[in-house]
Design a protein around this motif. Structure first.
Motif, PDB file in Angstrom:
ATOM      1  N   LEU A  35       0.844  -1.270   0.112  1.00 29.33           N
ATOM      2  CA  LEU A  35      -0.045  -0.132  -0.054  1.00 29.33           C
ATOM      3  C   LEU A  35       0.800   1.333  -0.261  1.00 29.33           C
ATOM      4  CD1 LEU A  35      -2.605  -1.086   2.758  1.00 29.33           C
ATOM      5  CD2 LEU A  35      -2.917  -1.182   0.208  1.00 29.33           C
ATOM      6  N   GLY A  36       1.965   1.251   0.667  1.00 30.23           N
ATOM      7  CA  GLY A  36       2.749   2.471   0.709  1.00 30.23           C
ATOM      8  C   GLY A  36       4.175   2.299   1.540  1.00 30.23           C
ATOM      9  N   LYS A  69       3.049   6.680   4.111  1.00 27.27           N
ATOM     10  CA  LYS A  69       2.723   7.446   2.997  1.00 27.27           C
ATOM     11  C   LYS A  69       2.198   6.499   1.931  1.00 27.27           C
ATOM     12  CE  LYS A  69       3.825  10.868  -0.452  1.00 27.27           C
ATOM     13  NZ  LYS A  69       5.052  11.298  -1.461  1.00 27.27           N
ATOM     14  N   GLU A  70       0.866   6.492   1.756  1.00 23.80           N
ATOM     15  CA  GLU A  70       0.214   5.616   0.541  1.00 23.80           C
ATOM     16  C   GLU A  70       0.855   6.031  -0.661  1.00 23.80           C
ATOM     17  OE1 GLU A  70      -3.949   5.138   0.309  1.00 23.80           O
ATOM     18  OE2 GLU A  70      -3.998   4.685   2.399  1.00 23.80           O
ATOM     19  N   GLN A  71       1.145   4.952  -1.454  1.00 26.60           N
ATOM     20  CA  GLN A  71       1.722   5.036  -2.939  1.00 26.60           C
ATOM     21  C   GLN A  71       0.670   4.544  -3.803  1.00 26.60           C
ATOM     22  OE1 GLN A  71       4.737   6.313  -3.556  1.00 26.60           O
ATOM     23  NE2 GLN A  71       4.975   6.946  -1.565  1.00 26.60           N
ATOM     24  N   ASN A  72       0.883   5.114  -5.197  1.00 31.47           N
ATOM     25  CA  ASN A  72      -0.344   4.431  -6.166  1.00 31.47           C
ATOM     26  C   ASN A  72       0.484   3.609  -6.922  1.00 31.47           C
ATOM     27  OD1 ASN A  72      -2.346   4.272  -7.962  1.00 31.47           O
ATOM     28  ND2 ASN A  72      -1.888   6.456  -8.990  1.00 31.47           N
ATOM     29  N   TRP A  73       0.624   2.440  -6.378  1.00 36.71           N
ATOM     30  CA  TRP A  73       1.235   1.275  -6.963  1.00 36.71           C
ATOM     31  C   TRP A  73       0.295   0.391  -7.631  1.00 36.71           C
ATOM     32  CZ3 TRP A  73       4.461   0.300  -1.851  1.00 36.71           C
ATOM     33  CH2 TRP A  73       5.606   0.976  -1.736  1.00 36.71           C
ATOM     34  N   GLY A  74      -1.187   0.614  -7.567  1.00 33.55           N
ATOM     35  CA  GLY A  74      -1.888  -0.130  -8.212  1.00 33.55           C
ATOM     36  C   GLY A  74      -1.936  -1.597  -7.523  1.00 33.55           C
ATOM     37  N   ASP A  75      -1.863  -2.727  -8.436  1.00 37.73           N
ATOM     38  CA  ASP A  75      -1.879  -4.049  -7.835  1.00 37.73           C
ATOM     39  C   ASP A  75      -0.423  -4.580  -7.589  1.00 37.73           C
ATOM     40  OD1 ASP A  75      -3.110  -6.572  -7.248  1.00 37.73           O
ATOM     41  OD2 ASP A  75      -2.795  -7.210  -9.160  1.00 37.73           O
ATOM     42  N   PRO A 112       5.953  -2.457  -9.566  1.00 37.43           N
ATOM     43  CA  PRO A 112       6.295  -1.253 -10.155  1.00 37.43           C
ATOM     44  C   PRO A 112       7.736  -1.628 -11.032  1.00 37.43           C
ATOM     45  CG  PRO A 112       5.455  -0.658  -8.117  1.00 37.43           C
ATOM     46  CD  PRO A 112       5.714  -1.942  -7.968  1.00 37.43           C
TER      47      PRO A 112
END
Length: 142
Positions: free
Chosen positions: A78-79, A87-93, A116
């Motif tokens: 998640l982050g 800190k959340e990250q926009n890593w998707g799946d 990623p």
């Protein structure tokens, strides 16, 4: 996103391999392949958040998506955590899954990682060493 696959045959039963993977003492040993002094906080029940940390308490946090003891566990990353701040990250799946398959001679441990692009070479370099340590601990520790 990159999908990576790793596997290793271990001459020990799935219960032993699972214990090596997720018991605090042995987790700290095999994850030295990634970062010396790694540890985790949390428990591995479905839905729980687990923090994977280094000695400076930096690392990442993940949700347990699936947990079947001695068979399978899957994390959704998640982050990141820096200086104690999540800190959340926009890593998707971005997932990491471990599958333990019983064989005639022990356990086939398979890992599937959806990562990623920027982490691909890190995992390709480090995971084979980590699996070698898991194998050694599983086969040689009482």
């Amino acid at each position: 996103m990159q999908k990576l696959f790793f596997e290793i045959q271990i001459d020990a039963p799935p219960e032993k391999v699972w214990d090596v993977l997720w018991s605090d003492m042995t987790y700290r040993q095999w994850t030295t392949a990634f970062t010396e002094g790694s540890f985790y906080q949390g428990t591995f029940e479905e839905g729980n958040i687990v923090k994977f940390l280094d000695p400076n308490n930096d690392g990442m946090f993940s949700r347990v998506e699936k947990s079947i003891p001695n068979k399978e566990i899957k994390f959704l990353h998640l982050g990141e955590i820096y200086g104690g701040v999540e800190k959340e990250q926009n890593w998707g799946d971005a997932t990491e899954a471990y599958f333990l398959q019983e064989t005639e001679t022990g356990t086939l441990l398979k890992i599937e990682i959806n990562t990623p692009d920027e982490f691909k070479s890190f995992f390709e370099e480090k995971f084979p060493n980590a699996l070698g340590i898991v194998k050694n601990l599983s086969e040689n520790q009482l």
